[in-house]
Design a protein around this motif. Structure first.
Motif, PDB file in Angstrom:
ATOM      1  N   VAL A 184       0.960  -1.191   0.050  1.00 47.04           N
ATOM      2  CA  VAL A 184       0.068   0.133  -0.132  1.00 47.04           C
ATOM      3  C   VAL A 184       0.956   1.217  -0.162  1.00 47.04           C
ATOM      4  O   VAL A 184       1.922   1.127   0.452  1.00 47.04           O
ATOM      5  N   CYS A 185       0.384   2.143  -0.607  1.00 48.58           N
ATOM      6  CA  CYS A 185       1.030   3.642  -0.815  1.00 48.58           C
ATOM      7  C   CYS A 185       0.492   4.520   0.254  1.00 48.58           C
ATOM      8  O   CYS A 185      -0.614   4.385   0.736  1.00 48.58           O
ATOM      9  N   SER A 186       1.153   5.660   0.726  1.00 45.39           N
ATOM     10  CA  SER A 186       0.660   6.278   1.819  1.00 45.39           C
ATOM     11  C   SER A 186      -0.411   7.299   1.046  1.00 45.39           C
ATOM     12  O   SER A 186      -1.056   8.278   1.841  1.00 45.39           O
ATOM     13  N   GLY A 200       4.952   1.424  -0.159  1.00 45.10           N
ATOM     14  CA  GLY A 200       4.765   1.003  -1.392  1.00 45.10           C
ATOM     15  C   GLY A 200       4.650   2.049  -2.377  1.00 45.10           C
ATOM     16  O   GLY A 200       4.150   3.288  -2.058  1.00 45.10           O
ATOM     17  N   LYS A 201       5.282   1.847  -3.634  1.00 46.88           N
ATOM     18  CA  LYS A 201       5.266   2.851  -4.731  1.00 46.88           C
ATOM     19  C   LYS A 201       3.877   3.148  -5.200  1.00 46.88           C
ATOM     20  O   LYS A 201       3.416   3.953  -5.835  1.00 46.88           O
ATOM     21  N   ARG A 202       3.202   2.052  -5.007  1.00 55.29           N
ATOM     22  CA  ARG A 202       1.683   1.890  -5.573  1.00 55.29           C
ATOM     23  C   ARG A 202       0.865   1.031  -4.624  1.00 55.29           C
ATOM     24  O   ARG A 202       1.411  -0.058  -4.112  1.00 55.29           O
ATOM     25  N   LYS A 244      12.806  -4.133  -2.571  1.00 59.82           N
ATOM     26  CA  LYS A 244      12.419  -4.336  -1.045  1.00 59.82           C
ATOM     27  C   LYS A 244      10.969  -3.965  -1.078  1.00 59.82           C
ATOM     28  O   LYS A 244      10.334  -2.866  -1.653  1.00 59.82           O
ATOM     29  N   ASN A 245      10.006  -4.434  -0.290  1.00 58.35           N
ATOM     30  CA  ASN A 245       8.632  -4.267  -0.114  1.00 58.35           C
ATOM     31  C   ASN A 245       8.359  -4.189   1.337  1.00 58.35           C
ATOM     32  O   ASN A 245       9.004  -4.906   2.288  1.00 58.35           O
ATOM     33  N   GLN A 246       7.082  -3.716   1.663  1.00 58.09           N
ATOM     34  CA  GLN A 246       6.536  -3.621   2.895  1.00 58.09           C
ATOM     35  C   GLN A 246       4.985  -4.355   2.619  1.00 58.09           C
ATOM     36  O   GLN A 246       4.047  -4.036   2.347  1.00 58.09           O
ATOM     37  N   ILE A 247       5.287  -5.711   2.937  1.00 61.52           N
ATOM     38  CA  ILE A 247       4.027  -6.677   2.646  1.00 61.52           C
ATOM     39  C   ILE A 247       3.463  -7.349   3.985  1.00 61.52           C
ATOM     40  O   ILE A 247       2.451  -7.982   3.914  1.00 61.52           O
TER      41      ILE A 247
END
Length: 298
Positions: A184-186, A200-202, A244-247
């Motif tokens: 998720v992006c901000s 997340g970029k998107r 890298k991701n935030q999942i």
């Protein structure tokens, strides 16, 4: 919401009363976490090798309730290990795929009221915290972005039913932890579900599903509300560390009386089991309350 230090007063200039208050606040914190361990299976007959490393890591981080994704153990059961730790888990009947669980410290084991194995992707555990307050923790492992759409739909249908069927006293006091495989992006401020530190970029398709679930149930993605260095926000790294991701996420009702005080990724814990996921740790303002002991017959 910006995470701020508990006190900006230098320790040397604090009064005894101020120091006691700070120590008291620290004591009244419960640490939970979630980690995609990729597997807890070793060669036949030596599963304890990986669980021993896991427990060592958990004890070092002083985590009482550690949710696990991709355990890959079959069936549903609980197993006791050295130092008083217990792992409860649920997986597929015969295939070593998926699987979720909780690794509980001795204190968490004594506070556990009950648990329900929902599927090989969802496990519910119910505890009591100080003041006899009920607190439910749900560990999940969501299908990946590449999975069939029906698999993702079934996962959220099952999760929806878990929330719907929670006893009334747990309705506001629960946490959903795990590998959601969701970015998720901000900018995705759907109903205030996402904080300013979403990485997340998107927002991906899985991210949309998670956010709509959050919006429907009044949940906040707590790990996106605390300011940290990027290394303490990303939870997944490619082998070359270029991607890298935030999942992995921590979801909690905004109406809960149990407040999240901090949430961060512990990237130093990745190498213990060779996982590509960082352990996501959350601190809440609460203490575990052990089950009352039954009176012995005289």
């Amino acid at each position: 919401m910006q995470h701020r230090p508990m006190s900006c007063v230098p320790e040397s200039s604090r009064t005894t009363e101020e120091t006691c208050i700070i120590i008291s606040r620290r004591k009244h914190r419960l640490r939970l976490g979630t980690s995609n361990v990729r597997t807890l299976r070793d060669n036949p007959g030596v599963e304890e090798g990986r669980t021993a490393l896991l427990i060592l890591q958990q004890a070092k981080l002083r985590i009482d309730i550690l949710g696990l994704s991709e355990v890959r153990w079959t069936g549903s059961d609980h197993r006791k290990f050295e130092q008083g730790y217990t792992i409860i888990h649920t997986g597929q009947a015969t295939q070593h795929r998926n699987g979720v669980g909780f690794c509980l410290s001795p204190q968490a084991t004594s506070a556990l009221q009950s648990y329900v194995a929902i599927s090989d992707r969802i496990l519910l555990a119910m505890f009591r915290v100080q003041g006899n307050v009920p607190f439910a923790v749900i560990q999940v492992y969501a299908p990946t972005e590449q999975a069939a759409e029906r698999d993702s739909e079934e996962f959220y249908e099952d999760l929806e039913k878990v929330i719907h069927d929670l006893p009334l006293e747990y309705k506001s006091n629960y946490m959903v932890l795990g590998d959601f495989n969701a970015q998720v992006c901000s900018m995705s401020r759907l109903g205030g579900c996402v904080g300013p530190f979403a990485m997340g970029k998107r927002t991906t398709a899985n991210g949309d599903r998670m956010l709509h679930f959050c919006y429907q149930h009044g949940l906040a993605v707590k790990n996106t509300f605390f300011r940290h260095q990027p290394s303490a926000l990303y939870t997944w790294y490619s082998p070359d560390r270029r991607t890298k991701n935030q999942i992995d996420h921590c979801l909690m009702p905004t109406s809960s009386v149990i407040k999240v005080m901090d949430c961060r990724a512990m990237n130093g814990a990745r190498g213990v089991l060779g996982s590509d996921h960082a352990l996501l740790m959350c601190e809440v303002r609460a203490n575990l309350s052990p089950r009352p002991r039954r009176a012995r017959k005289s």
